[in-house]
Structures are given as C-alpha cells and as structure tokens.
Design an enzyme around this catalytic site. Sequence first.
Site, PDB file in Angstrom:
ATOM      1  N   LYS A  80      -5.448  -6.186  23.802  1.00  0.00           N
ATOM      2  CA  LYS A  80      -5.115  -5.993  22.396  1.00  0.00           C
ATOM      3  C   LYS A  80      -3.674  -6.412  22.170  1.00  0.00           C
ATOM      4  O   LYS A  80      -2.848  -6.344  23.097  1.00  0.00           O
ATOM      5  CB  LYS A  80      -5.270  -4.503  22.053  1.00  0.00           C
ATOM      6  CG  LYS A  80      -5.480  -4.239  20.601  1.00  0.00           C
ATOM      7  CD  LYS A  80      -6.949  -4.243  20.227  1.00  0.00           C
ATOM      8  CE  LYS A  80      -7.131  -3.987  18.753  1.00  0.00           C
ATOM      9  NZ  LYS A  80      -8.532  -3.922  18.363  1.00  0.00           N
ATOM     10  N   GLY A 182     -16.259   1.136   3.294  1.00  0.00           N
ATOM     11  CA  GLY A 182     -15.545  -0.139   3.404  1.00  0.00           C
ATOM     12  C   GLY A 182     -16.503  -1.268   3.736  1.00  0.00           C
ATOM     13  O   GLY A 182     -17.683  -1.226   3.391  1.00  0.00           O
ATOM     14  N   VAL A 184     -17.781  -2.547   6.725  1.00  0.00           N
ATOM     15  CA  VAL A 184     -18.903  -2.297   7.643  1.00  0.00           C
ATOM     16  C   VAL A 184     -19.954  -1.432   6.945  1.00  0.00           C
ATOM     17  O   VAL A 184     -21.163  -1.727   6.988  1.00  0.00           O
ATOM     18  CB  VAL A 184     -18.412  -1.612   8.950  1.00  0.00           C
ATOM     19  CG1 VAL A 184     -19.588  -1.205   9.815  1.00  0.00           C
ATOM     20  CG2 VAL A 184     -17.492  -2.550   9.718  1.00  0.00           C
TER      21      VAL A 184
HETATM   22  P1  NAD Z   1     -12.463  -0.921   5.901  1.00  0.00           P
HETATM   23  O1  NAD Z   1     -11.002  -0.667   5.786  1.00  0.00           O
HETATM   24  O2  NAD Z   1     -13.084  -1.974   5.060  1.00  0.00           O
HETATM   25  O3  NAD Z   1     -13.271   0.451   5.600  1.00  0.00           O
HETATM   26  C1  NAD Z   1     -12.837   1.719   5.923  1.00  0.00           C
HETATM   27  C2  NAD Z   1     -13.004   2.589   4.686  1.00  0.00           C
HETATM   28  O4  NAD Z   1     -12.803   3.962   5.046  1.00  0.00           O
HETATM   29  C3  NAD Z   1     -12.011   2.269   3.569  1.00  0.00           C
HETATM   30  O5  NAD Z   1     -12.715   2.007   2.367  1.00  0.00           O
HETATM   31  C4  NAD Z   1     -11.164   3.534   3.463  1.00  0.00           C
HETATM   32  O6  NAD Z   1     -10.753   3.808   2.153  1.00  0.00           O
HETATM   33  C5  NAD Z   1     -12.118   4.602   3.963  1.00  0.00           C
HETATM   34  N1  NAD Z   1     -11.481   5.821   4.478  1.00  0.00           N
HETATM   35  C6  NAD Z   1     -10.359   5.929   5.234  1.00  0.00           C
HETATM   36  N2  NAD Z   1     -10.131   7.219   5.518  1.00  0.00           N
HETATM   37  C7  NAD Z   1     -11.127   7.942   4.955  1.00  0.00           C
HETATM   38  C8  NAD Z   1     -11.468   9.316   4.910  1.00  0.00           C
HETATM   39  N3  NAD Z   1     -10.720  10.243   5.501  1.00  0.00           N
HETATM   40  N4  NAD Z   1     -12.576   9.697   4.235  1.00  0.00           N
HETATM   41  C9  NAD Z   1     -13.347   8.784   3.633  1.00  0.00           C
HETATM   42  N5  NAD Z   1     -13.093   7.448   3.634  1.00  0.00           N
HETATM   43  C10 NAD Z   1     -11.999   7.038   4.283  1.00  0.00           C
HETATM   44  O7  NAD Z   1     -12.733  -1.164   7.448  1.00  0.00           O
HETATM   45  P2  NAD Z   1     -14.061  -1.713   8.136  1.00  0.00           P
HETATM   46  O8  NAD Z   1     -13.820  -3.101   8.601  1.00  0.00           O
HETATM   47  O9  NAD Z   1     -15.255  -1.374   7.325  1.00  0.00           O
HETATM   48  O10 NAD Z   1     -14.044  -0.816   9.478  1.00  0.00           O
HETATM   49  C11 NAD Z   1     -14.480   0.533   9.439  1.00  0.00           C
HETATM   50  C12 NAD Z   1     -14.339   1.133  10.833  1.00  0.00           C
HETATM   51  O11 NAD Z   1     -15.118   0.372  11.761  1.00  0.00           O
HETATM   52  C13 NAD Z   1     -12.914   1.096  11.395  1.00  0.00           C
HETATM   53  O12 NAD Z   1     -12.731   2.259  12.193  1.00  0.00           O
HETATM   54  C14 NAD Z   1     -12.894  -0.128  12.281  1.00  0.00           C
HETATM   55  O13 NAD Z   1     -11.933  -0.024  13.321  1.00  0.00           O
HETATM   56  C15 NAD Z   1     -14.298  -0.085  12.836  1.00  0.00           C
HETATM   57  N6  NAD Z   1     -14.820  -1.388  13.290  1.00  0.00           N
HETATM   58  C16 NAD Z   1     -14.873  -2.452  12.432  1.00  0.00           C
HETATM   59  C17 NAD Z   1     -15.384  -3.659  12.872  1.00  0.00           C
HETATM   60  C18 NAD Z   1     -15.464  -4.853  11.942  1.00  0.00           C
HETATM   61  O14 NAD Z   1     -16.088  -5.841  12.331  1.00  0.00           O
HETATM   62  N7  NAD Z   1     -14.899  -4.807  10.746  1.00  0.00           N
HETATM   63  C19 NAD Z   1     -15.840  -3.800  14.173  1.00  0.00           C
HETATM   64  C20 NAD Z   1     -15.806  -2.697  15.032  1.00  0.00           C
HETATM   65  C21 NAD Z   1     -15.291  -1.492  14.573  1.00  0.00           C
END
Ligand code: NAD
Length: 359
Positions: A80, A182, A184
């Site tokens: 990372k 979000g 995902v």
């Molecule tokens: P994103 O930022 O689009 O979505 C996350 C959402 O969670 C946001 O809308 C945010 O407002 C909301 N949020 C944050 N804290 C919160 C809380 N306490 N209560 C309710 N909602 C809350 O990110 P993403 O790309 O959708 O990723 C989501 C998770 O999946 C992250 O933990 C990320 O590390 C993990 N992840 C993502 C991917 C990918 O391909 N994008 C791959 C593996 C893991």
Amino acid sequence: MNVLEHMERYGFEQLSVYTDPGAGLRAFIAIHDTTLGPALGGCRVWAHRTEDEALMDVLRLGRAMTYKSAAAGLPLGGGKALIMADPNTQKTEALFRSFGRFVDSLGGRYITTEDVGTTTPDLVWISYETRHVTGLPEAMGGSGDSSQITGFGVFQGMRACAQEVWNTDSLEGRTVAIQGFGKVATFLSQHLLEAGAKLVVTDIYPEKLMAARQLDGVKVVSPEEIYDVPCDIFSPCALGGVLHKDTIPRLRGQIVCGGANNQLLTEEDGERLQRRSILYAPDFIVNAGGVISISCEIGAKYSEAAAKQKTAAIFDTMQRVIATAKRQEITTAKAADRLAEERIASVRKAKRVFLGHHS
Ligand code: NAD
C-alpha cells in the site's frame, strides 16, 4: 512506534519513505509480502495528524492486501502507499508525477491503484511516470472504477451465506440492512433488488439518502438506527471497525456481509458474532472484486467478462471458508486468514529454479 520490530513481527519485507518538497510529496510505500507476485495496493491520500498514525495505516492496509489477494487466488502480493496530504486541497500533477517516479524506482515490486483520496485522473498523472499503475480509465485500456464489480462480488458472497443459513442461495424476500450508501452499496443494491430483496439503508450524507429514496423497495433510516432494524442480513458498506462489543449485541440478522474493509474492531469480535450464531462473511473474501478485476489488467488486455467470471468465484471461496470454519471449529474470520496463510506458505516452499539468462 518501533518500526523494525513491528515489521518483523508481522512479516513485512520493505518500507520506503519519500520526500520531494518541490512537489509537496511526503509518502510511504509498504510492501508486505511478494511470495505470490508483485505487491498490489492502492495509494491513499490522507492528512494524518502524525507520522506514526500514517505509518500504522499504511502498514495495516498493506498487510490486508496480502491476505485479500492470496485468498482470491491471485498471483499478487500485498502492499500500500500513503501520501500525507489533504485530498481536497493539496493534490497536484507534480505531486502524483513525483510519486509515480518513486513507484517506478521499485522496478515493479509495487503496483499502485486507486484508494481513499485518489481518483482516476490522479492515476493518469502517475501513469505519465510509471507503467506500474492499474485501474486506469477504460479509454486507456484499464478497468476503470472498481466499485461496480466489488458490489457484484459482495452479492456473490451473500448468496453463499444464504445457502449455508437458509439452504437456498436465493435472496428473494430477505431484508438487507445496508450501512453506507456509497458506490459499492449502490451497485450491490441493484443486484439485491433484482433478486427480490428488500433494503433498509442509511448514510451520513443526505444526498446519498435522496438517491436511495428514489428506488422501489428501499426504506431509509438514520445512521444510529441501522444496527437495530429487523433484517436478515446486515451489510457494512461504509467504514471499518463497526463490529464490536457495543454493536454486535444489537444486530438482528443472521448474516453479516458487506463491502467495507476491516469490519471487525478486534479479533475477539469474530468470536462475538459466532457466539450469537451470526454468520460473518470475512470482508477481504467478499470485497475482493475490485482487486480481482484489476489483476485482469496486468500483463493482458482487460476483459470485463473475464473479470466478472473470476469475481463470481467469490461464491465458491466463501463456501470454502464456511466449510473450513466448521471443520476446524474456528470462526470464519480465522478460517479466511488460514486460507490465505496456507496458500502463501505452500508457494514459499516451491523450489525457485534458475531460469537461464534472458536478454
Ligand atoms: P464511498 O465513499 O462511495 O461510500 C461509503 C459511504 O459510507 C459514503 O456514502 C459515506 O457517506 C458513508 N458513511 C461513512 N460513514 C458512515 C456512517 N457512520 N454511517 C453511515 N454511512 C456512512 O466508498 P465505496 O467505494 O463505496 O467503499 C465503501 C467501503 O468498501 C469502504 O470501506 C472501502 O474501503 C471498501 N471497499 C471498496 C472497494 C471499491 O472497489 N470501491 C473495494 C474494496 C473495499
């Protein structure tokens, strides 16, 4: 922190530290383990308050990437990068090109991609200086935004859990409580709604909730309520550390399966879930769709169909994890760790034969 002791204890190979004041760059690259292949992991841009905090973050995330790729059967190790900067105000072309040159200096031992704080245009800047960058736009032959395929992979993991708990992989009529709406979660929801599931969702941003309200079969609750809603599956799709001694007793479903990284606050929380007879889908098993897709970009022309086919195998991996946990009478979290560790150990034992001289 005592860096060398920490690295020895957790099996890290390398930690590189970079500065380039002219470009505003202060960065770390942690390479955890390259037994299975080059270390792949995103570049996070975050303004940590202290260097120790940033170091802990990059080391923890790098090690998690080793486990994710190993369990997914990929020819990749884990690593990372972390740039200490504010992602909203301090990102520039110079910053990312400087970072790209340092990535290049590692000769392919580390391959970078998107993470919290980085976006596809940042990766394009990096690509001006190194070819060891993935997740580039589709127009550049890359796989683009990985959240769509991550959502698909989480859905496959949920189906495997349903098969175990309800003896059917169908999610029709099941209620899924989703924390964080979000990228995902949005793609996961599409699969769930198509499968006939009902959704209860929450987010901390009103505009995300507005998007959710447009969908049929979706109910919106406040962030604090999400742990208590009657449901069959709880799906953490926001941030890590949400499953712990205060939240686990509140959960109403029989399965926890979501996209967020590092969902368990401590190892003990895996046991806490098991004691409550809640089937936990280990996060790095079910959220591997992104890295699986990105791996299809390395050394080959990217094919979305191939990436989707490989990601669909998360269903089988999740079934293997459940079977191992039952056989060895351990938690699913522990079983997932063992799956990754055993694969790395077996490849490490293979004889490294001399390949001759190549020009
Ligand atoms: P994103 O930022 O689009 O979505 C996350 C959402 O969670 C946001 O809308 C945010 O407002 C909301 N949020 C944050 N804290 C919160 C809380 N306490 N209560 C309710 N909602 C809350 O990110 P993403 O790309 O959708 O990723 C989501 C998770 O999946 C992250 O933990 C990320 O590390 C993990 N992840 C993502 C991917 C990918 O391909 N994008 C791959 C593996 C893991």
